[in-house]
Design an enzyme around this catalytic site. Structure first.
Site, PDB file in Angstrom:
ATOM      1  N   ASP A 182      49.520  42.381  43.720  1.00 24.98           N
ATOM      2  CA  ASP A 182      50.340  42.772  42.573  1.00 24.98           C
ATOM      3  C   ASP A 182      49.649  43.837  41.726  1.00 24.98           C
ATOM      4  O   ASP A 182      48.449  44.097  41.879  1.00 24.98           O
ATOM      5  CB  ASP A 182      50.662  41.549  41.711  1.00 24.98           C
ATOM      6  N   GLU A 191      47.749  37.905  40.449  1.00 21.95           N
ATOM      7  CA  GLU A 191      46.401  37.942  39.854  1.00 21.95           C
ATOM      8  C   GLU A 191      46.445  38.499  38.441  1.00 21.95           C
ATOM      9  O   GLU A 191      45.675  38.077  37.571  1.00 21.95           O
ATOM     10  CB  GLU A 191      45.471  38.795  40.729  1.00 21.95           C
ATOM     11  N   GLU A 192      47.342  39.454  38.195  1.00 21.34           N
ATOM     12  CA  GLU A 192      47.375  40.122  36.902  1.00 21.34           C
ATOM     13  C   GLU A 192      47.948  39.254  35.785  1.00 21.34           C
ATOM     14  O   GLU A 192      47.899  39.631  34.617  1.00 21.34           O
ATOM     15  CB  GLU A 192      48.185  41.423  37.010  1.00 21.34           C
ATOM     16  N   HIS A 213      44.310  41.076  45.628  1.00 20.01           N
ATOM     17  CA  HIS A 213      45.644  40.726  45.127  1.00 20.01           C
ATOM     18  C   HIS A 213      46.638  41.844  45.438  1.00 20.01           C
ATOM     19  O   HIS A 213      46.288  43.022  45.474  1.00 20.01           O
ATOM     20  CB  HIS A 213      45.616  40.401  43.639  1.00 20.01           C
ATOM     21  N   GLU A 253      37.933  43.894  44.292  1.00 18.71           N
ATOM     22  CA  GLU A 253      38.260  44.512  43.008  1.00 18.71           C
ATOM     23  C   GLU A 253      37.406  45.773  42.811  1.00 18.71           C
ATOM     24  O   GLU A 253      36.305  45.874  43.368  1.00 18.71           O
ATOM     25  CB  GLU A 253      37.986  43.528  41.869  1.00 18.71           C
ATOM     26  N   ASP A 285      43.371  49.404  41.747  1.00 20.26           N
ATOM     27  CA  ASP A 285      43.458  47.985  41.397  1.00 20.26           C
ATOM     28  C   ASP A 285      44.767  47.388  41.914  1.00 20.26           C
ATOM     29  O   ASP A 285      45.734  47.290  41.169  1.00 20.26           O
ATOM     30  CB  ASP A 285      43.380  47.856  39.876  1.00 20.26           C
TER      31      ASP A 285
END
Length: 387
Positions: A81, A143-144, A79, A168, A111
């Site tokens: 973001d 994603e967050e 991801h 991840e 992350d």
């Protein structure tokens, strides 16, 4: 042609592209800048680039880069973001990478923008003419928060890779199972009034007290009825995370909200969890007609499990254990894995850095991850795209 950046340079540029996802509009940002930066780099390496706007979002985009042709192959996904940050708790500028004490500090280093910096460096040495199967790179949005990017990508079914690796931070330990996540708000509607005459009102806080008791009993039932010892927290969990009600000490509370978080085990459906919740609250709903309700706070994220196929030489579980040197494990947090798995590919979560650094002030990626991650990615590309 502009010279491609080295690892430190690419990491620095990615972190400088702010792409915060938040349910709070004051924090929430688009991710187009980081998507366009990745597109520029991978296009120089010969990848075909496809940028798609994610429906029902504001300025959120997915990037799919493809090198080579044919069917199957390997998808490296992550991801684009990050979470918001509390600058007062950071010892440096979160948007500026600081190289100190054998660590790269910055928001998203671990992350998980750092994963794309690794992919870029490894791909510099990939000879497209030698690819027998395609190599894909996917960067998703949001994603967050809502996982809207991965949800949309999983639904489009544009590609059919053999294997997907979601980078991840797992300390390069393959993750083949994780819990699902759903969050709901339980609301109690009372009747406000003067505190001196309790009989003329209905106190929502007092009803919520009974609701909380029912939820604690439900937690006990979860612990008794469901267990998966692959997890360090083997039962489904129910967390009462936030409560708000009333407005003044001398008024009967007319409304109260409780926000809860439910994390399911693989094999448990959302419907099943909701039925447990409904059954737990049913006696109180009958006792207090039309006063208790619950609604979804955010779209739920399903649990994930990648099975091992002992007779398959290309089983990602066996290959990941062999290449990483670690036994596969289960984790309690949720990822985009179940949406990527919808493509019909074997899927694992495997990436550099520690989840303990994610969402924390002074987030970092250790230098010690560099060689190990490079070697792992090279081995995966060789196995699934070059062999």
């Amino acid at each position: 042609m502009t010279q491609l950046p080295n690892f430190t340079q690419s990491l620095t540029q990615l972190i400088a592209c702010s792409s915060i996802s938040s349910t709070q509009p004051s924090w929430d940002q688009g991710n187009l800048e980081v998507i366009q930066l990745l597109a520029t780099w991978f296009e120089q390496l010969g990848f075909d680039i496809n940028i798609q706007k994610v429906p029902n979002t504001t300025n959120k985009y997915n990037l799919l880069a493809k090198l080579g042709s044919g069917e199957g192959g390997l998808l490296l996904a992550g991801h684009s973001d990050t979470v918001p940050f509390d600058e007062s708790r950071w010892q440096s500028d979160p948007m500026n990478v600081i190289d100190k004490d054998e660590k790269f500090y910055g928001l998203g280093t671990c992350d998980m923008k750092g994963f794309f910096a690794f992919i870029l460096q490894v791909c510099k040495s990939v000879d497209v003419k030698k690819l027998k199967k395609p190599l894909y790179v996917l960067a998703t949005a949001d994603e967050e928060t809502t996982m809207a990017g991965a949800r949309f990508f999983g639904q489009t079914q544009d590609i059919k890779p053999d294997v997907a690796i979601i980078g991840e931070p797992t300390n390069l330990v393959p993750v083949v199972m994780h819990k699902g996540h759903m969050s709901h708000r339980i609301s109690v509607e009372g009747q406000s009034g003067h505190s001196s005459k309790p009989s003329l009102g209905v106190n929502a806080i007092e009803i919520m007290y009974e609701v909380i008791g029912a939820l604690i009993d439900l937690k006990k039932k979860f612990n008794l009825n469901f267990k998966n010892e692959a997890f360090d927290v083997p039962a489904p969990t129910l967390n009462m995370g936030a409560i708000k009600g009333g407005d003044n000490a001398n008024r009967i509370c007319g409304h109260c909200d409780l926000d809860i978080d439910l994390r399911s085990l693989p094999g448990m459906s959302d419907d099943e969890l909701l039925q447990w919740l409904s059954d737990a609250l049913k006696p109180l709903a009958e006792k207090y007609p039309a006063r208790i309700s619950f609604d979804e706070l955010h779209p739920s994220s399903p649990s994930f499990e990648q099975n091992k196929y002992p007779t398959d030489d290309n089983c990602i579980v066996s290959i990941a254990e062999e290449i990483s040197g670690h036994t596969c494990c289960a984790v309690n947090y949720a990822t985009e894995a179940p949406y990527i798995q919808q493509l019909g590919c074997q899927t694992i979560v495997l990436g550099p850095g520690s989840i303990n650094q994610a969402h924390q002030p002074n987030e970092f990626l250790a230098h010690s991850e560099i060689d190990k991650t490079d070697k792992l990615l090279i081995s995966m590309i060789q196995h699934y795209c070059l062999s």
